[in-house]
Design a protein around this motif. Sequence first.
Motif, PDB file in Angstrom:
ATOM      1  N   TYR A  79       8.823  -3.086  -1.274  1.00  0.00           N
ATOM      2  CA  TYR A  79       8.030  -3.047  -2.443  1.00  0.00           C
ATOM      3  C   TYR A  79       7.092  -1.815  -2.304  1.00  0.00           C
ATOM      4  CZ  TYR A  79       4.159  -5.602   0.145  1.00  0.00           C
ATOM      5  OH  TYR A  79       3.294  -6.137   1.033  1.00  0.00           O
ATOM      6  N   ALA A  80       6.620  -1.362  -3.381  1.00  0.00           N
ATOM      7  CA  ALA A  80       5.738  -0.554  -3.330  1.00  0.00           C
ATOM      8  C   ALA A  80       4.304  -1.005  -4.418  1.00  0.00           C
ATOM      9  CB  ALA A  80       5.925   0.869  -3.903  1.00  0.00           C
ATOM     10  N   GLU A  81       3.268  -0.817  -3.800  1.00  0.00           N
ATOM     11  CA  GLU A  81       2.066  -1.391  -4.555  1.00  0.00           C
ATOM     12  C   GLU A  81       1.209  -0.419  -5.388  1.00  0.00           C
ATOM     13  OE1 GLU A  81      -0.470  -3.994  -2.268  1.00  0.00           O
ATOM     14  OE2 GLU A  81       0.059  -3.058  -0.607  1.00  0.00           O
ATOM     15  N   SER A  82       0.594  -0.845  -6.392  1.00  0.00           N
ATOM     16  CA  SER A  82      -0.469   0.024  -6.960  1.00  0.00           C
ATOM     17  C   SER A  82       0.181   1.414  -7.368  1.00  0.00           C
ATOM     18  CB  SER A  82      -1.622   0.314  -6.112  1.00  0.00           C
ATOM     19  OG  SER A  82      -2.268  -0.876  -5.658  1.00  0.00           O
TER      20      SER A  82
ATOM     21  N   PHE B 158      10.958  -3.391  -5.147  1.00  0.00           N
ATOM     22  CA  PHE B 158      10.010  -3.691  -6.412  1.00  0.00           C
ATOM     23  C   PHE B 158       8.981  -2.603  -6.609  1.00  0.00           C
ATOM     24  CE2 PHE B 158      11.896  -7.653  -5.420  1.00  0.00           C
ATOM     25  CZ  PHE B 158      11.998  -8.504  -6.740  1.00  0.00           C
ATOM     26  N   VAL B 159       8.713  -2.395  -7.733  1.00  0.00           N
ATOM     27  CA  VAL B 159       7.409  -1.518  -8.070  1.00  0.00           C
ATOM     28  C   VAL B 159       6.413  -2.268  -8.817  1.00  0.00           C
ATOM     29  CG1 VAL B 159       6.825   0.890  -9.026  1.00  0.00           C
ATOM     30  CG2 VAL B 159       9.315   0.401  -8.545  1.00  0.00           C
ATOM     31  N   PHE B 160       5.332  -2.236  -8.186  1.00  0.00           N
ATOM     32  CA  PHE B 160       4.277  -2.889  -8.715  1.00  0.00           C
ATOM     33  C   PHE B 160       3.057  -2.087  -9.173  1.00  0.00           C
ATOM     34  CE2 PHE B 160       5.453  -6.171  -5.240  1.00  0.00           C
ATOM     35  CZ  PHE B 160       6.509  -7.070  -6.057  1.00  0.00           C
ATOM     36  N   VAL B 161       2.415  -2.407 -10.549  1.00  0.00           N
ATOM     37  CA  VAL B 161       1.399  -1.486 -10.960  1.00  0.00           C
ATOM     38  C   VAL B 161       0.002  -1.799 -10.257  1.00  0.00           C
ATOM     39  CG1 VAL B 161       0.698  -3.173 -12.749  1.00  0.00           C
ATOM     40  CG2 VAL B 161       0.624  -0.613 -13.048  1.00  0.00           C
ATOM     41  N   GLY B 162      -0.007  -3.001  -9.643  1.00  0.00           N
ATOM     42  CA  GLY B 162      -1.417  -3.169  -8.934  1.00  0.00           C
ATOM     43  C   GLY B 162      -1.121  -3.645  -7.542  1.00  0.00           C
ATOM     44  N   PRO B 163      -2.231  -4.006  -6.628  1.00  0.00           N
ATOM     45  CA  PRO B 163      -1.859  -4.269  -5.299  1.00  0.00           C
ATOM     46  C   PRO B 163      -1.534  -5.786  -5.536  1.00  0.00           C
ATOM     47  CG  PRO B 163      -4.318  -4.469  -6.087  1.00  0.00           C
ATOM     48  CD  PRO B 163      -3.658  -3.753  -7.245  1.00  0.00           C
ATOM     49  N   VAL B 164      -0.766  -6.055  -4.389  1.00  0.00           N
ATOM     50  CA  VAL B 164      -0.036  -7.487  -4.474  1.00  0.00           C
ATOM     51  C   VAL B 164      -1.205  -8.336  -4.177  1.00  0.00           C
ATOM     52  CG1 VAL B 164       2.089  -6.908  -3.725  1.00  0.00           C
ATOM     53  CG2 VAL B 164       0.452  -7.315  -1.891  1.00  0.00           C
ATOM     54  N   GLY B 165      -2.306  -7.889  -3.582  1.00  0.00           N
ATOM     55  CA  GLY B 165      -3.481  -9.116  -3.486  1.00  0.00           C
ATOM     56  C   GLY B 165      -4.308  -9.065  -4.756  1.00  0.00           C
ATOM     57  N   ASP B 166      -3.943  -8.489  -5.973  1.00  0.00           N
ATOM     58  CA  ASP B 166      -4.697  -8.465  -7.231  1.00  0.00           C
ATOM     59  C   ASP B 166      -4.970 -10.180  -7.597  1.00  0.00           C
ATOM     60  OD1 ASP B 166      -2.362  -9.243  -8.559  1.00  0.00           O
ATOM     61  OD2 ASP B 166      -2.388  -7.579  -9.664  1.00  0.00           O
TER      62      ASP B 166
END
Length: 362
Positions: free
Chosen positions: A68-71, A35-43
Amino acid sequence: MNKWVWLLILVVFFAMGSVALAFDPIPAEDLKIGFVFVGPVGDGGWSYMHDQGRQAIEKAFPGVTTMYAESVPEGPDCARVMEQFVRNGAQLVFATSFGYMDQVIEVAKKYPDVIFMHCSGYKMADNVGLYFGRMYQARYLSGLVAGSMTKSNIIGFPAAHPIPEVIRMINAFTLGARKANPDARVKVVWLYSWFDPGKEKEATKALIDAGADMIGMHADSGSTPQTAEESGVYVIGYNNDMSSYAPTKCLTSSVWDWSTIYVDIIKKVIEGNWKPIDDWWGMDTGIVKLTSFSQDVPEEVKTLVQEEQEKIINGTWDVFWGPIKDQNGNEKIAEGQKMSDQDILSFSWFVEGVEGEIPVSQ
């Protein structure tokens, strides 16, 4: 060349195409997903809700491995991250932001045996599918609440990027607000960022100073509702239930439940039924919904929302059915007509009641 030869060529062509699009079943215990996330998972917003969907996969399919990779910024960094996932054994990659689109297509060409799913985009390939939800339906319903409860008739709206996805959400929200209150206006301030709590706070304050007594939002942090709470102004949340940031001022939130579509996609991959299609699920599937209402929302407003929601879910009406005018008063969709999905997905104009401009370039 006679027609029978042409027919044979077409049959062979489509047969070859169907073979090219087939992917073998992958047992759950062998399946690795990135999973590629554009923000932090804690956003607390967009990426947080996608990560909740990732966790739902692990619960629904024991044995599946997720990474997953965040931000991850939109652009070349996204390609690097996706390639790293593949090198680590991922057979399926979810890219969860619109701005990853070109990189998804680029990396997918290098790895034709890997399945890529892009959220909210429009480019596909033999191993690239699309998925999204009709959030505009929930946005319309939340607009009904905002329009019903504003006293100044000015609703502020901090918005991330001037792309069709965000324009669509602003338009749906505005149509709902003006259905409830024809005098309501939605003032838009562009953030040019998905996740920037500082900018979101500044924009929210500026809109309140400009007379807004109600705030909507299309941004990924809890900064906007938090600022509204501090200012004593009502707010309509987005992505996640924002009442945790605005316990007394959040009237409701338009939220995502990505688990519904993620579980469906994984099931198809495991069973060998995955194909590169464009899934755009509606409110009837549960992928988008409203949270429970604040105690400040009057019963008549709740009733209005329920009536409109029933029309959407049973398919007798949808948000972008005419008559609809643009912000200059020109009729764009006549009464009795409805916008096509293609037109909805490529929105480039504001509806009547929106105050703000769509810049030519970002």
